[in-house]
Design an enzyme around this catalytic site. Structure first.
Site, short mmCIF file in Angstrom:
data_model
loop_
_atom_site.label_atom_id
_atom_site.label_comp_id
_atom_site.label_asym_id
_atom_site.label_seq_id
_atom_site.Cartn_x
_atom_site.Cartn_y
_atom_site.Cartn_z
N CYS A 65 0.87 -1.18 0.00
CA CYS A 65 0.00 0.00 0.00
C CYS A 65 0.91 1.23 0.00
O CYS A 65 2.13 1.09 -0.05
CB CYS A 65 -1.02 0.00 1.14
SG CYS A 65 -0.41 0.41 2.79
N HIS A 98 15.53 -12.96 11.96
CA HIS A 98 15.31 -12.76 13.39
C HIS A 98 13.86 -12.91 13.83
O HIS A 98 13.61 -13.21 14.99
CB HIS A 98 15.82 -11.39 13.82
CG HIS A 98 17.30 -11.25 13.72
ND1 HIS A 98 17.97 -10.15 14.20
CD2 HIS A 98 18.26 -12.07 13.20
CE1 HIS A 98 19.26 -10.29 13.98
NE2 HIS A 98 19.46 -11.45 13.37
#
Length: 143
Positions: A65, A98
């Site tokens: 977006c 991570h």
């Protein structure tokens, strides 16, 4: 690999370039995004992507977006989703390494199409490191 993609009116050109790259690499893509620049509501395109990832119909999702924020907030409402708003390929890599992110959110108004394609490539080609990160990822989900 199966990948779902969704975008609002800020991202048709980004989606087109990303889908072309993905298909060239042999990935199967489900497209929930608009091809128009006419104003639409990003949740209408984000929720189906998140549902596919949550239900195992897609291994990863891509959402786009204008700022990347609204659609990112939308998909993160789904319990099984860890979506990361990324604006560099380094952040995309860390989101996978991570955080075991399973959806990448791209801010079309703040990145170039080439950057977006690079981020998606990095995101899809980076493995979760596990180890010390697994405990943190486990704490993300509300039980």
């Amino acid at each position: 690999m199966k990948i779902s993609i969704g975008n609002d009116h800020a991202g048709p050109d980004y989606k087109k370039a990303i889908v072309e790259m993905l298909k060239a690499k042999g990935h199967e893509v489900t497209n929930y995004g608009t091809d128009s620049v006419d104003s639409v509501d990003y949740p209408d395109f984000g929720h189906p992507v998140a549902t596919d990832v949550e239900n195992g119909k897609a291994q990863f999702g891509i959402v786009i977006c204008g700022s990347g924020n609204g659609i990112n907030m939308t998909v993160n409402k789904h319990q099984g989703i860890r979506s990361a708003l990324c604006w560099t390929k380094e952040i995309a890599g860390l989101a996978r390494q991570h955080n075991d992110a399973n959806i990448i959110s791209i801010p079309a108004r703040y990145t170039s199409i080439n950057q977006a394609v690079e981020m998606v490539e990095t995101f899809l080609n980076t493995d979760f490191e596990g180890g010390r990160h697994q405990n943190r990822v486990d704490k993300i989900a509300c039980q």
